[in-house]
Design an enzyme around this catalytic site. Structure first.
Site, PDB file in Angstrom:
ATOM      1  N   ILE A  82     -61.267  48.825  21.666  1.00  0.00           N
ATOM      2  CA  ILE A  82     -59.995  49.312  21.277  1.00  0.00           C
ATOM      3  C   ILE A  82     -59.623  48.738  19.988  1.00  0.00           C
ATOM      4  CG2 ILE A  82     -59.276  49.776  23.662  1.00  0.00           C
ATOM      5  CD1 ILE A  82     -57.616  47.303  23.615  1.00  0.00           C
ATOM      6  N   SER A  83     -58.957  49.407  18.865  1.00  0.00           N
ATOM      7  CA  SER A  83     -58.566  49.071  17.725  1.00  0.00           C
ATOM      8  C   SER A  83     -60.101  48.307  17.162  1.00  0.00           C
ATOM      9  CB  SER A  83     -57.529  47.958  17.946  1.00  0.00           C
ATOM     10  OG  SER A  83     -56.825  47.568  16.549  1.00  0.00           O
ATOM     11  N   TYR A  84     -59.704  47.011  16.570  1.00  0.00           N
ATOM     12  CA  TYR A  84     -60.713  46.360  15.959  1.00  0.00           C
ATOM     13  C   TYR A  84     -62.140  46.470  16.860  1.00  0.00           C
ATOM     14  CZ  TYR A  84     -58.251  44.205  12.211  1.00  0.00           C
ATOM     15  OH  TYR A  84     -57.495  44.210  10.961  1.00  0.00           O
ATOM     16  N   SER A 109     -59.577  53.152  16.000  1.00  0.00           N
ATOM     17  CA  SER A 109     -60.015  52.319  15.224  1.00  0.00           C
ATOM     18  C   SER A 109     -59.989  52.622  13.647  1.00  0.00           C
ATOM     19  CB  SER A 109     -61.479  51.997  15.543  1.00  0.00           C
ATOM     20  OG  SER A 109     -61.705  50.594  15.090  1.00  0.00           O
TER      21      SER A 109
END
Length: 346
Positions: free
Chosen positions: A216-218, A241
């Site tokens: 998730i995200s980074y 991301s």
């Protein structure tokens, strides 16, 4: 209202509510906290109540109830620590309490969590592994958190995955959770992730030849970089991301800006600028699932389009028009989607 509190509720209400906090608890805490400086202490007191409830249940022989209480308590400590890095003593105490409560929950949830440690560059990266019941050497999925999240926040996504017969592991790497005191997020975070894959692939109780990495995200960007670098990865998932997070730091507000120094180091803008999929995405050839929200200005679907244009293998991109960052307002749709795709792909 304190501008930091306003930002917290505007941006992260759905994130908190999608991870083992009931609306009633949230509203009670919202009424109690009148200044952002009260955030960590109030959430920590609330977390302690869950722990006390778990202790009482365990003493009465109610292991299932205890496990649930400890799980909720650990995540409440996570929310206590969330972006509260400006007060290092409170931030550290909340993370330590989360870790201790998570250890209490580990043997009591179903399926249980095996707590693991993987050495890397002087660090001891903490994680957990859950095996589906009555499965013989199932495929394994490695989940990666973002900057201000942690492996504990991935528990519910892991629940969806393990319910589909896959083993699932989640780990903190450099710059995440407690490790952020001694290390920072790396533009080549995949080097640390490969050390985790080494550990998982060597286990006799999972099928290391059917291994996926998702984040998730980074964590999504790190998952793609890992797929490009490690031929053992057979599938990859990236949720909300970036092609590159370059330029994000300058636009951050008073709530989230201080935490970037905790996770990225003394020059967050430079560290973000060094993180990219340029020249990397084309090297990954395994199936990729991208999941984005159309109501996410921080990581808009344009990043998914840019990644797909350069990616070296088959790409499936799903955009929920009204989804926020990490689809936390639509978790009941997005998390099953990810779990189904992984089960069908592996």
């Amino acid at each position: 209202m304190d501008e930091r509190l306003e930002s917290m509720y505007r941006r992260f209400t759905w994130r908190i509510l999608s991870n083992y906090v009931t609306p009633w608890e949230f509203e009670q805490l919202k009424a109690e906290i009148t200044d952002y400086g009260q955030w960590c202490a109030a959430w920590s007191r609330h977390a302690a109540q869950h722990v006390e409830r778990g202790d009482a249940a365990l003493a009465a022989g109610r292991a299932v109830t205890a496990g649930d209480a400890y799980l909720r308590g650990a995540l409440a400590y996570h929310w206590a620590s969330f972006v509260f890095t400006h007060d290092q003593a409170q931030f550290r105490a909340a993370l330590e309490n989360m870790e201790a409560t998570w250890a209490k929950a580990a043997p009591l949830v179903a399926p249980p969590m095996e707590l693991l440690r993987v050495p890397f560059g002087g660090l001891s990266m903490p994680g957990y592994l859950r095996l589906p019941e009555q499965a013989s050497r199932p495929p394994v999925v490695l989940l990666l958190p973002g900057a201000d999240s942690a492996k504990e926040e991935l528990y519910n996504l892991a629940d969806h995955i393990v319910a589909r017969g896959l083993a699932v592991a989640a780990f903190d790497g450099p710059g995440q959770g407690m490790l952020s005191f001694d290390s920072k997020l790396r533009p080549d975070q995949e080097v640390a992730i490969q050390a985790i894959i080494d550990t998982l692939a060597a286990r006799p109780d999972v099928d290391g030849a059917r291994l996926a990495v998702g984040g998730i995200s980074y964590g999504g960007m790190f998952a793609i970089r890992t797929a490009a670098a490690d031929p053992r990865v057979r599938a990859v998932v990236s949720i909300s991301s970036w092609y590159t997070p370059a330029g994000r730091f300058a636009a951050m507000d008073a709530l989230t800006r201080p935490g970037q120094y905790q996770h990225h180091g003394p020059d967050p803008a430079a560290n973000m600028a060094a993180m990219t999929l340029a020249g990397v995405a084309a090297q990954a050839t395994v199936p990729l699932l991208q999941v984005y929200g159309g109501d996410d200005p921080g990581s808009p679907p344009s990043h998914a389009e840019r990644i797909a244009a350069e990616y070296g293998g088959p790409v499936t991109t799903v955009v929920y028009p009204d989804g926020v960052h990490i689809l936390n307002n639509l978790w009941y749709q997005a998390r099953p989607l990810v779990a189904d795709w992984l089960a069908e792909t592996l």
